[in-house]
Design an enzyme around this catalytic site. Sequence first.
Site, PDB file in Angstrom:
ATOM      1  N   LYS A 104       0.835  -1.209   0.000  1.00 41.71           N
ATOM      2  CA  LYS A 104       0.000   0.000   0.000  1.00 41.71           C
ATOM      3  C   LYS A 104       0.870   1.260   0.000  1.00 41.71           C
ATOM      4  O   LYS A 104       2.094   1.186   0.075  1.00 41.71           O
ATOM      5  CB  LYS A 104      -0.969  -0.029   1.184  1.00 41.71           C
ATOM      6  CG  LYS A 104      -1.847  -1.292   1.214  1.00 41.71           C
ATOM      7  CD  LYS A 104      -2.838  -1.377   0.057  1.00 41.71           C
ATOM      8  CE  LYS A 104      -3.290  -2.775  -0.279  1.00 41.71           C
ATOM      9  NZ  LYS A 104      -4.460  -3.315   0.295  1.00 41.71           N
TER      10      LYS A 104
HETATM   11  C1  LIG Z   1      -5.409  -4.489   0.591  1.00 39.00           C
HETATM   12  C2  LIG Z   1      -6.871  -4.309   0.568  1.00 39.00           C
HETATM   13  C3  LIG Z   1      -7.684  -4.678   1.641  1.00 39.00           C
HETATM   14  C4  LIG Z   1      -7.166  -5.458   2.808  1.00 39.00           C
HETATM   15  O1  LIG Z   1      -6.162  -4.803   3.505  1.00 39.00           O
HETATM   16  P1  LIG Z   1      -5.359  -5.612   4.637  1.00 39.00           P
HETATM   17  O2  LIG Z   1      -4.685  -4.512   5.411  1.00 39.00           O
HETATM   18  O3  LIG Z   1      -4.381  -6.485   3.918  1.00 39.00           O
HETATM   19  O4  LIG Z   1      -6.338  -6.365   5.428  1.00 39.00           O
HETATM   20  C5  LIG Z   1      -9.026  -4.386   1.583  1.00 39.00           C
HETATM   21  N1  LIG Z   1      -9.568  -3.766   0.533  1.00 39.00           N
HETATM   22  C6  LIG Z   1      -8.832  -3.417  -0.532  1.00 39.00           C
HETATM   23  C7  LIG Z   1      -9.490  -2.712  -1.671  1.00 39.00           C
HETATM   24  C8  LIG Z   1      -7.460  -3.687  -0.563  1.00 39.00           C
HETATM   25  O5  LIG Z   1      -6.723  -3.356  -1.631  1.00 39.00           O
END
Ligand SMILES: *Cc1c(COP(=O)(O)O)cnc(C)c1O
Length: 388
Positions: free
Chosen positions: A190
Amino acid sequence: MTQDNSRRNEFLVFGSPRIEDDEIAAVSACMQSGWLGTGPKVAQFEEEFRAYKRASHAVAVNSCTAALHLSMLVAGLKPGDEVITTPLTFCATVNAIIHAGLTPVLADVEPTTMNISPSEIERRITPRTRAILPVHFAGRPCDMDALMTIARRHKLKVIEDCAHAIETTYHGQPTGSFGDFGCFSFYVTKNIVTGEGGMVLTRNEEDAARTKMLALHGMSKDAWKRFGDEGYRHYYVQECGFKYNMMDIQAAIGLQQLKRIEEYWGMRERIWQRYNQAFAKLPLTLPAPVAPDIRHAYHLYTVLVDQEQCGISRDQFLNAMTASNIGVGVHYLSIPEHPYYQSTYGWRPEDYPAAMRIGRQTVSLPISAKLTDQDVEDVIHAITGILP
Ligand SMILES: *Cc1c(COP(=O)(O)O)cnc(C)c1O
């Protein structure tokens, strides 16, 4: 080693985060302090993230999935309630709805923005609909004016999945502050990272307090202070909660990353513009232009590979990129393509044609602050070599 000198020597890992010496020093200091679990660094990260997002309250958790799950519980949604979300998302969005005991309902996306379509939401509303869970796809904000109007009219809760959209604003307002809850991810790919990690933004103090309590076994407020020097404190379990708390080690990384969030955003914006310019004449469909009244977070740069126009299929393109030592991603095969949802909910990809087409044609190119100018040129070189 290949003789082909157009191929880079090292594999370019998709979504690899930029980690600097400050993060390593911060983790080291945290380890030396002996306080690894939820403590002062988490409290500081919550406060700095809250201020960055101009939100009322922030609660750190160990993933965005946890953030979504807790938000739906704290929103007071009850088993059997329907939650409308997008078919073009990571499975965690839908799984969190299911974990909260709720019924997911999909509404197709708009073909250009790739965000959930307000008119499709209206079409899917039933007497059991209680919430909308929009995802700001790739970092582009959803049409929040339209979504909030629908929510008000039908008295629906709004929980924003901001996993791609930390830096995003819509008409000047930060994403995650429109709905009742905003959920963020600091997973390794992210825009800023803590390894694993997440955050919930809430509008009111009671929701924040309950989220915090549920994230730590349902134990009474400030239970983490029980190991401090203020005298022994008993804790009392108020609800059957979860083990969703963030650690100080994670928060220490996040605090360093947050300092450079705007700098990293600027780096990704430059890569985005370089790609737009380099691919303008290729038979790929590029991301829709960024509207003047929004701020895009530039989390994903997605191109569509249409076999008719490109002469190769999307999957051939993926393989050719990988063979050129460039890591690529697919965000996402639409949710109804997966066997679990087909067998459980009877969903079929054809019923969400825009998401289906995007899911079958999309490719995400590397766009991380870690990329060097040479990495970006290598991506461009590989693509111009693959396409006619
Ligand atoms: C990465 C992601 C998640 C989940 O995030 P985590 O921190 O890995 O639980 C949820 N929604 C979207 C759109 C994502 O890209």
